[in-house]
Scaffold this motif. Structure first.
Motif, PDB file in Angstrom:
ATOM      1  N   ASP A   1      47.511  37.383  28.610  1.00 24.78           N
ATOM      2  CA  ASP A   1      48.800  37.944  29.021  1.00 24.78           C
ATOM      3  C   ASP A   1      48.870  38.063  30.541  1.00 24.78           C
ATOM      4  OD1 ASP A   1      51.358  39.422  28.049  1.00 24.78           O
ATOM      5  OD2 ASP A   1      50.472  40.799  29.507  1.00 24.78           O
ATOM      6  N   CYS A   2      47.750  38.454  31.167  1.00 22.07           N
ATOM      7  CA  CYS A   2      47.708  38.541  32.631  1.00 22.07           C
ATOM      8  C   CYS A   2      47.953  37.169  33.261  1.00 22.07           C
ATOM      9  CB  CYS A   2      46.359  39.085  33.091  1.00 22.07           C
ATOM     10  SG  CYS A   2      46.084  40.835  32.724  1.00 22.07           S
ATOM     11  N   MET A   3      47.261  36.153  32.747  1.00 25.33           N
ATOM     12  CA  MET A   3      47.413  34.808  33.308  1.00 25.33           C
ATOM     13  C   MET A   3      48.832  34.288  33.105  1.00 25.33           C
ATOM     14  SD  MET A   3      43.746  32.917  32.548  1.00 25.33           S
ATOM     15  CE  MET A   3      43.422  33.624  30.933  1.00 25.33           C
ATOM     16  N   ALA A   4      49.448  34.643  31.978  1.00 28.89           N
ATOM     17  CA  ALA A   4      50.829  34.212  31.725  1.00 28.89           C
ATOM     18  C   ALA A   4      51.778  34.808  32.756  1.00 28.89           C
ATOM     19  CB  ALA A   4      51.250  34.609  30.309  1.00 28.89           C
ATOM     20  N   GLN A   5      51.420  35.984  33.301  1.00 30.21           N
ATOM     21  CA  GLN A   5      52.256  36.633  34.315  1.00 30.21           C
ATOM     22  C   GLN A   5      51.737  36.379  35.734  1.00 30.21           C
ATOM     23  OE1 GLN A   5      53.266  40.745  33.368  1.00 30.21           O
ATOM     24  NE2 GLN A   5      52.781  40.389  31.203  1.00 30.21           N
ATOM     25  N   ARG A   6      50.869  35.354  35.886  1.00 23.73           N
ATOM     26  CA  ARG A   6      50.305  34.947  37.167  1.00 23.73           C
ATOM     27  C   ARG A   6      49.466  36.050  37.806  1.00 23.73           C
ATOM     28  NH1 ARG A   6      49.229  30.129  37.833  1.00 23.73           N
ATOM     29  NH2 ARG A   6      49.088  30.535  40.099  1.00 23.73           N
ATOM     30  N   GLU A   7      48.887  36.874  36.987  1.00 25.82           N
ATOM     31  CA  GLU A   7      47.902  37.843  37.481  1.00 25.82           C
ATOM     32  C   GLU A   7      46.538  37.189  37.289  1.00 25.82           C
ATOM     33  OE1 GLU A   7      48.382  41.572  35.445  1.00 25.82           O
ATOM     34  OE2 GLU A   7      50.556  41.591  35.755  1.00 25.82           O
ATOM     35  N   ILE A   8      46.014  36.605  38.383  1.00 28.76           N
ATOM     36  CA  ILE A   8      44.832  35.755  38.236  1.00 28.76           C
ATOM     37  C   ILE A   8      43.631  36.275  39.032  1.00 28.76           C
ATOM     38  CG2 ILE A   8      46.130  33.668  37.689  1.00 28.76           C
ATOM     39  CD1 ILE A   8      45.935  32.869  40.631  1.00 28.76           C
ATOM     40  N   GLN A   9      43.690  37.509  39.485  1.00 31.81           N
ATOM     41  CA  GLN A   9      42.545  38.151  40.122  1.00 31.81           C
ATOM     42  C   GLN A   9      42.219  39.395  39.291  1.00 31.81           C
ATOM     43  OE1 GLN A   9      43.280  38.776  44.303  1.00 31.81           O
ATOM     44  NE2 GLN A   9      43.651  36.611  44.703  1.00 31.81           N
ATOM     45  N   LEU A  10      41.233  39.243  38.420  1.00 34.88           N
ATOM     46  CA  LEU A  10      40.969  40.278  37.414  1.00 34.88           C
ATOM     47  C   LEU A  10      39.647  40.989  37.679  1.00 34.88           C
ATOM     48  CD1 LEU A  10      41.989  38.454  34.097  1.00 34.88           C
ATOM     49  CD2 LEU A  10      43.429  39.711  35.724  1.00 34.88           C
ATOM     50  N   ILE A  11      39.678  42.301  37.553  1.00 37.05           N
ATOM     51  CA  ILE A  11      38.472  43.136  37.597  1.00 37.05           C
ATOM     52  C   ILE A  11      38.250  43.666  36.179  1.00 37.05           C
ATOM     53  CG2 ILE A  11      37.371  45.190  38.550  1.00 37.05           C
ATOM     54  CD1 ILE A  11      37.789  43.092  40.633  1.00 37.05           C
ATOM     55  N   ILE A  12      37.107  43.325  35.595  1.00 35.93           N
ATOM     56  CA  ILE A  12      36.782  43.777  34.238  1.00 35.93           C
ATOM     57  C   ILE A  12      35.839  44.981  34.356  1.00 35.93           C
ATOM     58  CG2 ILE A  12      36.001  43.101  31.954  1.00 35.93           C
ATOM     59  CD1 ILE A  12      38.347  41.453  33.070  1.00 35.93           C
ATOM     60  N   ASP A  13      36.351  46.155  34.040  1.00 36.74           N
ATOM     61  CA  ASP A  13      35.579  47.405  34.177  1.00 36.74           C
ATOM     62  C   ASP A  13      34.872  47.712  32.858  1.00 36.74           C
ATOM     63  OD1 ASP A  13      34.564  49.917  34.613  1.00 36.74           O
ATOM     64  OD2 ASP A  13      36.393  50.719  35.515  1.00 36.74           O
ATOM     65  N   LEU A  14      33.529  47.697  32.886  1.00 32.98           N
ATOM     66  CA  LEU A  14      32.738  47.921  31.665  1.00 32.98           C
ATOM     67  C   LEU A  14      32.187  49.347  31.583  1.00 32.98           C
ATOM     68  CD1 LEU A  14      30.701  44.578  31.434  1.00 32.98           C
ATOM     69  CD2 LEU A  14      32.980  45.112  30.538  1.00 32.98           C
ATOM     70  N   SER A  15      32.813  50.294  32.248  1.00 31.24           N
ATOM     71  CA  SER A  15      32.305  51.670  32.250  1.00 31.24           C
ATOM     72  C   SER A  15      32.147  52.231  30.843  1.00 31.24           C
ATOM     73  CB  SER A  15      33.243  52.588  33.051  1.00 31.24           C
ATOM     74  OG  SER A  15      33.321  52.177  34.391  1.00 31.24           O
ATOM     75  N   ALA A  16      33.076  51.910  29.951  1.00 29.96           N
ATOM     76  CA  ALA A  16      33.047  52.468  28.590  1.00 29.96           C
ATOM     77  C   ALA A  16      32.351  51.553  27.595  1.00 29.96           C
ATOM     78  CB  ALA A  16      34.475  52.755  28.119  1.00 29.96           C
ATOM     79  N   VAL A  17      31.801  50.451  28.072  1.00 27.78           N
ATOM     80  CA  VAL A  17      31.168  49.475  27.176  1.00 27.78           C
ATOM     81  C   VAL A  17      29.680  49.775  27.065  1.00 27.78           C
ATOM     82  CG1 VAL A  17      30.629  47.049  26.823  1.00 27.78           C
ATOM     83  CG2 VAL A  17      32.879  47.718  27.687  1.00 27.78           C
ATOM     84  N   GLN A  18      29.245  50.210  25.895  1.00 29.19           N
ATOM     85  CA  GLN A  18      27.832  50.500  25.676  1.00 29.19           C
ATOM     86  C   GLN A  18      27.069  49.272  25.181  1.00 29.19           C
ATOM     87  OE1 GLN A  18      26.521  53.512  26.505  1.00 29.19           O
ATOM     88  NE2 GLN A  18      28.572  53.938  27.274  1.00 29.19           N
ATOM     89  N   LEU A  19      27.723  48.426  24.377  1.00 28.40           N
ATOM     90  CA  LEU A  19      27.093  47.241  23.799  1.00 28.40           C
ATOM     91  C   LEU A  19      27.972  46.025  24.050  1.00 28.40           C
ATOM     92  CD1 LEU A  19      26.086  48.743  20.316  1.00 28.40           C
ATOM     93  CD2 LEU A  19      24.593  48.465  22.293  1.00 28.40           C
ATOM     94  N   ILE A  20      27.352  44.857  24.103  1.00 26.88           N
ATOM     95  CA  ILE A  20      28.117  43.632  24.306  1.00 26.88           C
ATOM     96  C   ILE A  20      27.470  42.515  23.492  1.00 26.88           C
ATOM     97  CG2 ILE A  20      26.831  42.880  26.362  1.00 26.88           C
ATOM     98  CD1 ILE A  20      29.588  42.022  27.529  1.00 26.88           C
ATOM     99  N   SER A  21      28.299  41.688  22.867  1.00 22.61           N
ATOM    100  CA  SER A  21      27.806  40.616  21.996  1.00 22.61           C
ATOM    101  C   SER A  21      27.867  39.275  22.707  1.00 22.61           C
ATOM    102  CB  SER A  21      28.650  40.548  20.723  1.00 22.61           C
ATOM    103  OG  SER A  21      29.979  40.150  21.029  1.00 22.61           O
ATOM    104  N   SER A  22      27.218  38.279  22.088  1.00 16.86           N
ATOM    105  CA  SER A  22      27.273  36.922  22.635  1.00 16.86           C
ATOM    106  C   SER A  22      28.702  36.397  22.648  1.00 16.86           C
ATOM    107  CB  SER A  22      26.381  35.992  21.808  1.00 16.86           C
ATOM    108  OG  SER A  22      25.020  36.342  21.932  1.00 16.86           O
ATOM    109  N   GLN A  23      29.476  36.763  21.640  1.00 18.56           N
ATOM    110  CA  GLN A  23      30.874  36.343  21.587  1.00 18.56           C
ATOM    111  C   GLN A  23      31.635  36.851  22.810  1.00 18.56           C
ATOM    112  OE1 GLN A  23      33.104  38.015  18.348  1.00 18.56           O
ATOM    113  NE2 GLN A  23      34.903  36.731  18.709  1.00 18.56           N
ATOM    114  N   ALA A  24      31.353  38.103  23.206  1.00 12.76           N
ATOM    115  CA  ALA A  24      32.023  38.674  24.371  1.00 12.76           C
ATOM    116  C   ALA A  24      31.579  37.980  25.655  1.00 12.76           C
ATOM    117  CB  ALA A  24      31.733  40.168  24.448  1.00 12.76           C
TER     118      ALA A  24
END
Length: 681
Positions: free
Chosen positions: A44-67
């Motif tokens: 959705d961001c890219m569709a609106q030409r928002e192409i500089q993204l910061i991904i904040d993982l503060s609340a992410v305790q676990l992450i999978s290979s898919q992610a």
């Protein structure tokens, strides 16, 4: 700068700041639904030409290979559009996953130390020289190892570990630096269950390897031998992916294999190998019980139970929880007051495990409808450890909790309870009284019993007759007459206390005042020349007075008997291995009145392998001590309300639990967040 903020979904928070967009997942990225919501948000961001993204993982305790794959694909799309993605605030566990998978080669990760994420380049330095440089080995030991290597043909690292000259971890880290192979501590969350399950259990056990994560057709494979090329080739053929080794300790690999395959295999895997010094001190079992489940009679279940107990003792757990659920059985340890899930077992193993524990506790294994209590004693690490067994029937079977009573780990010294110097002096002054009532208050698990035992140890001498009434007796003390409550035969706190007073005691310890009769007898004992120590379940020291009066004790009797109240809590201390200091913000300085202290430096834990990524390891007590002076005795006589007692505390500037906790915060022992969590400020 314009700031627009909106919630795209319940799982991802989207914030626009200038030309950059922040996307913050609100939960772990370990399920397809959450990952898909993040992907939808980025599209959705890219569709609106928002192409500089910061991904904040503060609340992410676990992450999978898919992610991981999704984040890399996102970066590729953004680069093609002339943009970029950056990841910020990964926790220690996620940083380790980034490091072992090479994730940072694809996506820029910020807010992480250089040493944490970037592998060290290989060096031509020999293993022995590297360990000497790290001051792990002496040059003499290295020379000995070289001679043994010539004679036996074994590898240098294997010789050093077998001789006990260095830990396996130190050797593996040094080997990893030589070969540019990352070392990782295996624990829950470091592996993706879907990836780990690609390799069958028998092969994993035989080769002693675990597939951890998969990124771009490459699998990070945990191994203790980075040069086991035939094993890597076999895994590549079975999985159809390229393999890169990740170094891990052998014991951790075997423990983790058990965790991975516990729910989908037919045979039993142990939590870990049982050390030779582990021994169950078997109780005599009656002959007239029903037949034990056949599985419980086999050595695999016996070894499984032994390994669960031994690992808990080794990790410093206070309780072991074995809980049946739909389709599985969960094992959790309580460490420093917090429960951690350590493994899950197949549901069909649960009855066998419970039966084995009942045999160890000399209980009726055929009774599964009623709660049972018992005691188990084991010998491990050169000492005896008592386990208090408690079972409770539930919807999916019996839940068992084992309380670990390790005298070697207990604090039986008043000087080691974590009290400030002023509180230690005040507490000792109460104990030095020849008669009166001393109460220790706090919720369950706040260390009240430990404080009472420390007090008894301080008072214990051959010249004094000390009698205790406990439910149950947790630690055995020399020269102390300890008695256990048995409600089923009429031995209650009050009945034993009544008879105890005929035994010419100097000091009486009542485990807990639960009812009016026990309260009244305790007060009478304190008034007739005995020092009485006991506990109450109240939140603050002043609450002990209103609780005793509510129980039916006459105010004028309580005012004459009470000499002091100690309220306490246990707070987690900052892990020494990952402790970092920082300067307190002006807001904190103002909030807590530290303006006159100059620059205030506080500390917190980043989270590391030593503390289960929590930032805390160990606990310390915070205390609030109320001494009954003449003014307080006069106030108690008037049957005061809570407001009157609170005004008395404020007038006398009594140091509260929170104030004592803040002293430990300024001392760098714990954090404001931990103090607030424990005492609910």
């Amino acid at each position: 700068m314009s700031v627009a903020q909106e919630n795209l979904t319940g799982a991802v928070l989207r914030t626009r700041i200038g030309v950059m967009t922040h996307l913050a997942p609100r939960a772990s990225l370990n399920t397809s639904d959450i990952v898909q919501e993040l992907v939808s948000a980025t599209e959705d961001c890219m569709a609106q030409r928002e192409i500089q993204l910061i991904i904040d993982l503060s609340a992410v305790q676990l992450i999978s290979s898919q992610a991981l794959e999704a984040l890399i694909n996102m970066q590729d799309k953004l680069v093609r559009l002339g943009g970029w993605a950056k990841v910020i605030h990964p926790n220690t566990l996620v940083q380790d996953i980034f490091r072992i998978t090479g994730f940072t080669e694809y996506v820029n990760v910020m807010d992480a130390g250089h040493d944490v994420l970037k592998p060290k380049t290989g060096t031509q330095c020999r293993l022995g020289d590297s360990l000497v440089e790290k001051q792990v080995l002496t040059q003499k030991r290295v020379e000995e190892a070289v001679e043994l290597q010539k004679k036996t043909g074994k590898r240098m690292g294997q010789i050093i570990i077998e001789k006990g000259w260095a830990s396996e971890q130190d050797v593996l880290i040094a080997i990893g630096e030589q070969l540019s192979v990352p070392y990782v501590r295996l624990r829950t969350g470091i592996y993706d269950p879907d990836v780990a399950g690609l390799l069958d259990k028998k092969t994993a056990v035989r080769l002693r390897v675990i597939p951890l994560q998969r990124v771009r057709g490459t699998v990070a494979l945990a191994t203790a031998d980075p040069q086991a090329i035939p094993s890597f080739d076999e895994v590549e053929q079975r999985l159809g992916y390229r393999v890169v080794p990740v170094l891990a300790q052998r014991e951790e690999i075997m423990n983790t294999i058990h965790d991975i395959y516990a729910n989908n295999t037919d045979d039993i895997m142990m939590v870990g190998d049982v050390d030779e010094d582990f021994e169950v001190i078997e109780n005599l079992v009656p002959d007239d019980y029903s037949v034990i489940d056949e599985m419980a009679e086999g050595s695999p279940v016996i070894n499984l139970v032994n390994s669960i107990v031994q690992r808990a003792v080794r990790d410093g757990a206070s309780d072991i929880h074995i809980e049946p659920a739909r389709g599985k059985s969960r094992v959790r340890y309580r460490i420093d007051g917090v429960l951690y899930e350590v493994t899950t077992l197949r549901s069909d193993l649960h009855p066998a495990i419970i039966s084995r524990m009942k045999v160890m506790a000399n209980l009726d294994i055929s009774e599964r409808r009623l709660p049972q209590d018992g005691r188990i004693q084991v010998q491990t690490q050169g000492r005896a450890v008592d386990l208090r067994f408690s079972s409770l029937p539930g919807l999916y079977g019996e839940k068992v909790v084992l309380r670990i009573l390790d005298k070697n780990q207990s604090l039986l010294d008043v000087n080691k309870l974590g009290m400030s110097q002023g509180n230690i002096a005040l507490f000792k002054s109460l104990l030095d009284k020849s008669n009166g009532l001393v109460l220790v208050t706090g919720p369950t698990g706040s260390g009240k019993t430990t404080s009472l035992y420390a007090a008894l140890n301080y008072l214990n001498s051959i010249e004094k007759n000390i009698v205790t009434i406990e439910d149950p007796v947790e630690y055995q003390l020399d020269i102390v007459n300890q008695n256990e409550v048995r409600d089923n035969i009429g031995l209650t706190f009050s009945s034993i206390l009544r008879h105890t007073l005929r035994q010419d005691p100097d000091i009486v310890m009542v485990g807990e005042i639960r009812d009016r009769e026990t309260a009244e007898i305790s007060v009478q004992a304190a008034l007739t020349g005995h020092l009485v120590l006991s506990t109450l379940h109240t939140n603050h020291a002043i609450g002990a007075i209103t609780r005793m009066i509510d129980m039916g004790v006459k105010p004028y009797l309580l005012s004459s008997a009470l000499i002091g109240v100690v309220a306490q809590r246990l707070v987690r201390t900052i892990c020494a291995a990952c402790k970092t200091e920082f300067v307190a913000s002006p807001e904190l300085v103002t909030q807590f009145g530290w303006e006159d202290l100059g620059q205030v430096r506080l500390a917190h834990g980043r989270g590391c392998q030593e503390c289960y990524d929590s930032g805390y390891k160990g606990r310390i007590g915070i205390h609030e001590i109320l001494r009954a002076d003449e003014d307080l005795q006069a106030l108690v006589t008037s049957n005061p309300g809570r407001d009157e007692l609170t005004r008395y505390l404020e007038k006398r500037n009594i140091r509260t639990l929170f104030h004592d906790g803040l002293d430990h915060v300024r001392g760098g022992d714990t954090t404001i967040e931990e103090i607030s969590r424990v005492i609910n400020v």
